[in-house]
Design an enzyme around this catalytic site. Sequence first.
Site, PDB file in Angstrom:
ATOM      1  N   GLU A  47       0.814  -1.211   0.000  1.00 25.78           N
ATOM      2  CA  GLU A  47       0.000   0.000   0.000  1.00 25.78           C
ATOM      3  C   GLU A  47       0.850   1.264   0.000  1.00 25.78           C
ATOM      4  O   GLU A  47       0.585   2.219   0.741  1.00 25.78           O
ATOM      5  CB  GLU A  47      -0.954   0.000   1.212  1.00 25.78           C
ATOM      6  N   ASP A  72      -8.514  -8.837   4.658  1.00 27.58           N
ATOM      7  CA  ASP A  72      -8.230  -7.684   5.524  1.00 27.58           C
ATOM      8  C   ASP A  72      -9.268  -7.493   6.613  1.00 27.58           C
ATOM      9  O   ASP A  72     -10.104  -6.606   6.514  1.00 27.58           O
ATOM     10  CB  ASP A  72      -8.143  -6.418   4.667  1.00 27.58           C
ATOM     11  N   GLU A  82     -12.416  -1.686  12.245  1.00 26.89           N
ATOM     12  CA  GLU A  82     -12.380  -1.022  10.945  1.00 26.89           C
ATOM     13  C   GLU A  82     -13.539  -1.438  10.053  1.00 26.89           C
ATOM     14  O   GLU A  82     -14.178  -0.599   9.424  1.00 26.89           O
ATOM     15  CB  GLU A  82     -11.045  -1.323  10.255  1.00 26.89           C
TER      16      GLU A  82
END
Lengths: 718, 718
Positions: free
Chosen positions: B310, B384, B412
């Site tokens: 990323e 993820d 998240e």
Amino acid sequence: MSVRGATAIILWLLGSLMPARADDGYRLWLKYDQISDRAYLKECVKTLNSVMVTGDSPVLMAAREELLTGLGGMTGRKISDVKNITRGGVVVAGTFKSSPLIASLLPDLQTGTTGEEGYLIKTVTHKGKRIIVIASEGDKGVLYGAFHLLRLVSMGVSLKDLSVTEKPAVALRLLNHWDNLNRTVERGYAGFSIWNWHLLPDYISPLYKDYARANASIGINGAVITNVNANALVLTEPYLRKVAAIADVMRPYGIKIYLTARFSAPAEAGGLSTADPLDPDVIRWWSDKVAEIYSLIPDFGGFLVKANSEGQPGPQNYGRTHADGANMLADAVAPFGGVVMWRAFVYDNNVPVDRAMQACNEFIPLDGLFRKNVLVQVKNGPVDFQPREPFHPLFGSMPSTPLMTEFQITQEYLGCATHLVFLAPLFEECLQSDTYARGEGSTVADVIDGSLYGQSLTGMAGVANIGTERNWTGHLFGQANWYAFGRLAWQPALTSAEIADEWIRMTISHDPGVVEGISRMMLSSRETAVNYMTPLGLHHIMAQGHHWGPGPWVDQGRADWTSVYYHRADTAGIGFDRTVTGSNAVSQYFPPLNDIYNDLTTCPENLLLWFHHLPWDYRMSSGRTLWDELCYRYNEGALQAEGYKAYWETLEGKIDPEQYVHVLQLLKIQSKEAHWWRDACLAYFQTFSRRPFPSGIGKPDSTLEYYRGLKFYYVPGI
Amino acid sequence: MSVRGATAIILWLLGSLMPARADDGYRLWLKYDQISDRAYLKECVKTLNSVMVTGDSPVLMAAREELLTGLGGMTGRKISDVKNITRGGVVVAGTFKSSPLIASLLPDLQTGTTGEEGYLIKTVTHKGKRIIVIASEGDKGVLYGAFHLLRLVSMGVSLKDLSVTEKPAVALRLLNHWDNLNRTVERGYAGFSIWNWHLLPDYISPLYKDYARANASIGINGAVITNVNANALVLTEPYLRKVAAIADVMRPYGIKIYLTARFSAPAEAGGLSTADPLDPDVIRWWSDKVAEIYSLIPDFGGFLVKANSEGQPGPQNYGRTHADGANMLADAVAPFGGVVMWRAFVYDNNVPVDRAMQACNEFIPLDGLFRKNVLVQVKNGPVDFQPREPFHPLFGSMPSTPLMTEFQITQEYLGCATHLVFLAPLFEECLQSDTYARGEGSTVADVIDGSLYGQSLTGMAGVANIGTERNWTGHLFGQANWYAFGRLAWQPALTSAEIADEWIRMTISHDPGVVEGISRMMLSSRETAVNYMTPLGLHHIMAQGHHWGPGPWVDQGRADWTSVYYHRADTAGIGFDRTVTGSNAVSQYFPPLNDIYNDLTTCPENLLLWFHHLPWDYRMSSGRTLWDELCYRYNEGALQAEGYKAYWETLEGKIDPEQYVHVLQLLKIQSKEAHWWRDACLAYFQTFSRRPFPSGIGKPDSTLEYYRGLKFYYVPGI
């Protein structure tokens, strides 16, 4: 029960009393801990055993809850919530209108004595019983009176024969939050914004109510909850619902919510092609928007606007004046009783005029052109919240316009939340300054409270120092600045010493020695900061951007954001020549003040370099040269900061341990940073003065290059 | 004293007992409120009246302080701090080495029974006196034992004949803070970072110690305090001094500090022209930097690195492998006993391979090439932190490399801090998954605790959900996830039900009905969230960027960040084909799991759409079509969330009022958002299924266009 059994139970109960928790500062000055003085406790237990509130409006219910909680905590007793007076010791609270009893207890009272917000607190005898009456013409007055009584008890004031009459001197007593919608706070040093926009309107943080209580306790009756560098998003429907939820919590505490209006909102949020204040579509957009706001928030206070200043959009973008802009918004809110507060903080890098003079130049010609519900909001000084400035020359200069002052409670230029700087002396100095606008005795306070020009729309704003830090303000003594602002907005004639005394007793200690010592420190602290930062009228020599540390060498970027623009040091001397032969800023003051400032022999030494550029060898009243005096002042400031730390260390064991450690750590930082200021500034100015340090004044610890080379990242306050 | 006098005093004392303050959540599960059960209180008062800690190391002093405070609070008595056993009811705590007394009390003990971190808690009789011994081979074990005893008391467990032996199953039990130096927290929903970098190292917030206490109480022994998206600034000297100040507070609680290492730091902070891990200057730079760190923080733990992922820099920028990069850092910290944790979270948009497969492809070839002090840190699932994923196929696939798991405590993809989702079942599901790596019974937990491949360097990391919110985690039940992570890192065999029971008793109530009801809610809550967000193996269909609300329609930007990449819905069906005829991700699992996942008839339905693309009419085990089942699951999730709210309302008056209101408000939001998820996803997927909603399943409240058009600003978590 045998005596032995009883004794065992007593010991058991004593054993089960938990030690008082360390004070984390959350409760502010509303601690309501049990009174430790036995005699006073006895008096209070007798005098304050019950509460009788006549009426059931939300504001009166808030007053009742506060009295029950506060008196309960301080007397250590459950306070009875009564409907009749059957014994002495009752606190009776209500309005004259709603309560025949109260009207009968105070029969001689003239209408208007208290108004809606003022109050009486009186000890009276009713059918042979001694009671305390809190009375007002309005619910809010009752609430304020309740907080006043709680303050008296918290301070340990005798309750015998109370006779208090209070009425606020200023109508709008507002906090300004420079809080962004992403929860950062511009010039905020106490964490992040308390407004949790993401979870509003569904989640109501307990902080909101406690914020409201704290403000109500010092008479603050409004809050602008968004940054003056405004975001039009807050005017959209989802956000207005969030604002309404906050307003709902504030309402029982007499606090109105205001918003900042981004002038370009009709274009940004409304899809119009212009935000011209004379454009009919723009006028209609604002009018509709205001109607929408009031449908959600019936007591919405109005708008605060920063326009055509530091990149903010404004009417001048369309060739219109500040008055055109303000009046358009004022017309929109007028039907609902709202106001517009239009900031005078304007200056333009492209205008080759002393920045300190530009607000007068722009605004004085507009006097008389504003609608009746517009106030012009003026910072206390003509530059920008410096440790010391002369008062702003607009005060007194716009007789037909209500001027409100804007103080900064958050310490943008005063060491952020790390330095102990009690701001009441700064506020008081401004308020008590004589403008001479209508002859001697025309103080800034007289302008603000409307008495000088017979205005009834009056206001005082304070830029809040509040954030998510547990103790609200980061520094425990930051609470004192919030407190001082509220008290002065209520009554500008209060002295800094009175305010310090109240706050210390409510927050730290009743011990006379402790009160006296801390008060001395607080009352000298502003002058101390002036000394180690900007003595003798120096100003705006902070590091660029964050304004936290010293940056007298800053000379890059926009000229009026540099330090050299303001101190003008060269090998000949130092200071900004604002005399008639300089920028002539002195001319913006009324006679004889213009001459007093213009004349070296009468200009106050604490403003000397604000108004004069003087040679390094200029002889000061102390007999020292200017250079030596500058060194002496910087040194004095650093020593004073060191002295605070040393004094605080004597308080160990005398005050709450968490308060002690918290403040001690910060005083150590302040002392270190005061030395840093002293050393960096003297090292820099010496390159111009080319003179040695006077005897007794130590050289800077490091080289100028060292200080100039220091880099800091992520300094709070964005 | 007369009985009457005594009675008066008793009444006075009772009167002065303030009502317990509402619980703001700050104390977490370490509340130490006085025991309310009279019989148990009596037992504790008798059994726990004194503390005798043998030794005076900082860790032992922390244990003593905690025992004195905790037992004092819970028994409501001052606990004696004694040096000898003169009566029963003494808690004796120390190490075998430092205390001959303890060694003599437990004479038959084998070395290694406790190790440095494990402990025994035993009731023994010493010279006729009943005492409780907490003993370990190391100071940290004594501290953990003290917290264990406090937990037992806090839960109301009988103290008769205690005999506890505990030893952690995992060596490194770490929190990972994704905290930035500007105090924002990536994927942080509980305010801002607790690390006040600006005021460090001079100001030590009281939060730090309480953070350390909380972690120590659940066995967490390390914290990576900076974001994996790293900033090289933290490696500069001023910041290292700040880090050292934090480490000083953590040390007495057995917590080591770790930092994230930005791979390009030699260039960014060191002025080198490269960060190539094989470059001698780079090697020297890191070696010097590490020596500097250890000079300030002698027990520094090591580095966590996110590299070539990323946008983060890494060894691949210089044509080197992950092993080259990790080993270079490992060599630098090895002389000091430090470790390197190298994240396996890598995937590349330019590689045309199923994102779920890329970590295995990159890392399995490197097995055996890492230094002994390197761990590879692997997220629990291959994508993820989704509400449900299969376990990560790397577990079991690198026999020569210590793999630690990375769980995400912060939510998240699970409703941020607003949704009640107890994560222990998610953690447990992963840990108990059978990898079949060495035949049946080779669980992920066996990989993590090193038993499968005989590794002694073991670890478990949890991405923290901690911030400046008063209750640390935003949602009260977020505390349970922090707690669960710590408990599972200590002992992966614990069940979710056991952990929930502990946490509820310590945090909310001992009332059996309340414990049972809340436990039921907690234990079902993860499945509820899966249902209303991503049932049947769906994944990564959250809104882009903030991952908070639904966004199944996201199809713009980087492909493997879109939703359509993952759900692959079309008119034929839905799901990601990872079978042998699809991406073949099933091949990364050991037999027979590869076949189990590959075969529609054996693939667990809760992972069906993770591994298979299936027609809308596919017949589920329930007898429903896939479309109907999808509708049913979404609906069920929304109803369950509504049910939590309804259940919570039955707790009014039974639990602390502040806890009650806080959670109720959040459950209302969760219920609303669960319906939003349900409605938005069903409205979207129906455009592909083109089938009606099954009977009993209400249509979405609004149109798909409405849901797609919703815009949110400043969602927390940056």
